[in-house]
Design a protein around this motif. Structure first.
Motif, PDB file in Angstrom:
ATOM      1  N   ALA A  34       0.718  -1.189  -0.150  1.00 61.06           N
ATOM      2  CA  ALA A  34      -0.076   0.044   0.154  1.00 61.06           C
ATOM      3  C   ALA A  34       0.829   1.253   0.131  1.00 61.06           C
ATOM      4  N   GLY A  35       0.258   2.058  -0.745  1.00 58.75           N
ATOM      5  CA  GLY A  35       1.114   3.774  -0.587  1.00 58.75           C
ATOM      6  C   GLY A  35       2.111   3.820  -1.513  1.00 58.75           C
ATOM      7  N   ASN A  36       2.449   4.969  -2.052  1.00 60.58           N
ATOM      8  CA  ASN A  36       3.475   5.222  -3.186  1.00 60.58           C
ATOM      9  C   ASN A  36       3.960   6.707  -2.772  1.00 60.58           C
ATOM     10  N   ILE A  37       5.290   6.937  -3.120  1.00 61.47           N
ATOM     11  CA  ILE A  37       5.915   8.353  -2.808  1.00 61.47           C
ATOM     12  C   ILE A  37       6.579   8.654  -4.423  1.00 61.47           C
ATOM     13  N   SER A  38       6.553  10.140  -4.628  1.00 70.74           N
ATOM     14  CA  SER A  38       7.203  10.589  -5.720  1.00 70.74           C
ATOM     15  C   SER A  38       7.688  11.746  -5.361  1.00 70.74           C
ATOM     16  N   ILE A  39       8.783  12.312  -6.194  1.00 68.00           N
ATOM     17  CA  ILE A  39       9.259  13.560  -6.214  1.00 68.00           C
ATOM     18  C   ILE A  39       9.625  14.209  -7.413  1.00 68.00           C
ATOM     19  N   ASN A  40       9.414  15.455  -7.646  1.00 67.43           N
ATOM     20  CA  ASN A  40       9.813  15.919  -8.948  1.00 67.43           C
ATOM     21  C   ASN A  40      11.280  16.524  -8.940  1.00 67.43           C
ATOM     22  N   THR A  73       7.976   5.076  -6.273  1.00 66.32           N
ATOM     23  CA  THR A  73       8.142   4.079  -5.961  1.00 66.32           C
ATOM     24  C   THR A  73       7.737   2.846  -7.149  1.00 66.32           C
ATOM     25  N   GLY A  74       8.030   1.625  -6.692  1.00 67.04           N
ATOM     26  CA  GLY A  74       7.694   0.714  -7.695  1.00 67.04           C
ATOM     27  C   GLY A  74       6.123   0.030  -7.525  1.00 67.04           C
ATOM     28  N   THR A  75       5.926  -0.596  -8.636  1.00 68.41           N
ATOM     29  CA  THR A  75       4.376  -1.435  -8.501  1.00 68.41           C
ATOM     30  C   THR A  75       4.604  -2.621  -7.818  1.00 68.41           C
ATOM     31  N   GLY A  76       3.732  -2.827  -6.644  1.00 64.83           N
ATOM     32  CA  GLY A  76       4.106  -4.115  -5.912  1.00 64.83           C
ATOM     33  C   GLY A  76       5.212  -4.056  -4.626  1.00 64.83           C
ATOM     34  N   CYS A  77       5.752  -2.978  -4.824  1.00 66.39           N
ATOM     35  CA  CYS A  77       6.906  -2.892  -3.995  1.00 66.39           C
ATOM     36  C   CYS A  77       6.412  -2.385  -2.438  1.00 66.39           C
ATOM     37  N   PRO A 115       7.399   1.301 -12.323  1.00 66.46           N
ATOM     38  CA  PRO A 115       6.814   2.221 -11.621  1.00 66.46           C
ATOM     39  C   PRO A 115       5.328   1.915 -10.820  1.00 66.46           C
ATOM     40  N   THR A 116       5.089   2.493  -9.970  1.00 69.04           N
ATOM     41  CA  THR A 116       3.817   2.271  -9.413  1.00 69.04           C
ATOM     42  C   THR A 116       2.767   2.311 -10.293  1.00 69.04           C
ATOM     43  N   CYS A 117       1.933   1.742 -10.390  1.00 70.85           N
ATOM     44  CA  CYS A 117       0.245   1.691 -11.103  1.00 70.85           C
ATOM     45  C   CYS A 117      -0.115   3.233 -10.900  1.00 70.85           C
ATOM     46  N   GLU A 118       0.189   3.973  -9.948  1.00 64.07           N
ATOM     47  CA  GLU A 118      -0.293   5.246  -9.902  1.00 64.07           C
ATOM     48  C   GLU A 118       0.498   6.220 -10.690  1.00 64.07           C
ATOM     49  N   LEU A 119       1.441   5.979 -11.528  1.00 58.85           N
ATOM     50  CA  LEU A 119       2.301   6.664 -12.215  1.00 58.85           C
ATOM     51  C   LEU A 119       1.495   7.821 -12.910  1.00 58.85           C
ATOM     52  N   ILE A 120       0.344   7.659 -13.654  1.00 59.93           N
ATOM     53  CA  ILE A 120      -0.495   8.547 -14.319  1.00 59.93           C
ATOM     54  C   ILE A 120      -0.760   9.600 -13.348  1.00 59.93           C
ATOM     55  N   SER A 121      -1.275   9.386 -11.937  1.00 60.00           N
ATOM     56  CA  SER A 121      -1.767  10.220 -11.039  1.00 60.00           C
ATOM     57  C   SER A 121      -0.489  11.278 -10.482  1.00 60.00           C
ATOM     58  N   HIS A 122       0.534  10.695 -10.184  1.00 59.12           N
ATOM     59  CA  HIS A 122       1.694  11.155  -9.822  1.00 59.12           C
ATOM     60  C   HIS A 122       2.429  12.398 -10.846  1.00 59.12           C
ATOM     61  N   LEU A 188     -11.746   5.188  -8.872  1.00 57.17           N
ATOM     62  CA  LEU A 188     -11.028   3.880  -8.937  1.00 57.17           C
ATOM     63  C   LEU A 188      -9.533   4.156  -8.844  1.00 57.17           C
ATOM     64  N   SER A 189      -8.668   3.389  -8.263  1.00 55.20           N
ATOM     65  CA  SER A 189      -7.156   3.550  -8.067  1.00 55.20           C
ATOM     66  C   SER A 189      -6.686   3.268  -9.781  1.00 55.20           C
ATOM     67  N   SER A 190      -5.483   3.805  -9.810  1.00 52.12           N
ATOM     68  CA  SER A 190      -4.785   3.650 -10.906  1.00 52.12           C
ATOM     69  C   SER A 190      -5.443   4.222 -12.279  1.00 52.12           C
ATOM     70  N   THR A 191      -6.254   5.458 -12.231  1.00 49.79           N
ATOM     71  CA  THR A 191      -7.008   5.823 -13.317  1.00 49.79           C
ATOM     72  C   THR A 191      -6.812   7.248 -13.318  1.00 49.79           C
TER      73      THR A 191
END
Length: 264
Positions: A34-40, A73-77, A115-122, A188-191
């Motif tokens: 659960a969760g993810n982190i990103s930095i520009n 962060t990575g997907t499934g990590c 990369p996390t499946c939330e890449l598009i959101s980040h 929905l997540s990842s959308t």
């Protein structure tokens, strides 16, 4: 695999990621993956440094994100792996000049990494921030227990009142989360819809409370994003403790809350 040498400033940010990931795990806010982190990190690298490293992976980014360099962060990590295996559980990627693909320029040292499946959101949030709030380089998504509980409560349907009740629990919540939280409707997540409602939240707040899911904060760095989440969740926890004890908290008055605005 990425081979780029990291500037000292970037290494410092990654050290902070490891520290914050430890906080999230200890709080039980980051179960399993659960969760993810990103930095520009775009400002820390020149285009000459990042071009030509790694293999391009097709991905449909927002056009304005072309040329961005993002830690993510990575997907499934598992976020707990960021504490001592950060190069396996996350990466730094470069979005090409057409925003049609990315290449990993550092990290991702795990078989099958992505990369996390939330890449598009980040990516969408970082693009929004770069235009509207360029000071906000970090995005942290996690599952704060008490805030999630509040997203199931009827107060979630009255954002102003929910924030008032969180702020009134103690002065620090009003001072350190002065913009309050945004009650972000379920998506929905990842959308892309989730990215859109989160960006709408960040137009006015630093915290987006995703209905029945979790919370996402944006700030200049990961520690400040953690602080927003930590303090806001303290308000929710105190409120629920009072309810569990069978009484309605007296709370700070509106006058007292207004007096605190001089410190925000």
């Amino acid at each position: 695999m990425g081979t780029i040498k990291l500037p000292n400033e970037v290494q410092k940010e990654l050290n902070n990621v490891s520290k914050v990931a430890g906080y999230l795990w200890q709080r039980e806010w980051a179960e399993r993956n659960a969760g993810n982190i990103s930095i520009n990190l775009t400002s820390f690298f020149s285009k000459e440094e990042v071009k030509g490293i790694g293999t391009e992976v097709p991905f449909d980014f927002p056009k304005g994100a072309a040329g961005f360099v993002i830690y993510i962060t990575g997907t499934g990590c598992y976020l707990r792996d960021l504490i001592d295996k950060i190069e396996e559980a996350s990466c730094i990627l470069y979005i090409n000049e057409d925003a049609t693909a990315y290449s990993i320029i550092w990290g991702g040292k795990r078989e099958g990494f992505g990369p996390t499946c939330e890449l598009i959101s980040h990516a969408s949030i970082h693009l929004f921030n770069s235009i509207n709030h360029p000071e906000n380089l970090a995005v942290v998504h996690t599952h704060p227990l008490e805030l999630i509980c509040m997203s199931h409560h009827e107060l979630f349907n009255d954002e102003e009142e929910l924030n008032r009740q969180l702020w009134m629990m103690c002065p620090e919540i009003k001072v350190f989360v002065p913009k309050g939280i945004h009650c972000t409707p379920y998506a929905l997540s990842s959308t892309e819809p989730l990215a859109k409602v989160t960006i709408e939240a960040f137009k006015t707040r630093n915290i987006s409370l995703w209905e029945k899911h979790g919370a996402t904060a944006t700030a200049p760095d990961v520690e400040k994003a953690w602080d927003f989440l930590d303090v806001a969740n303290k308000g929710a926890k105190l409120l629920m403790m009072c309810w569990a004890a069978g009484f309605k908290p007296a709370g700070l008055s509106n006058k007292q809350l207004t007096e605190l605005e001089q410190f925000t």
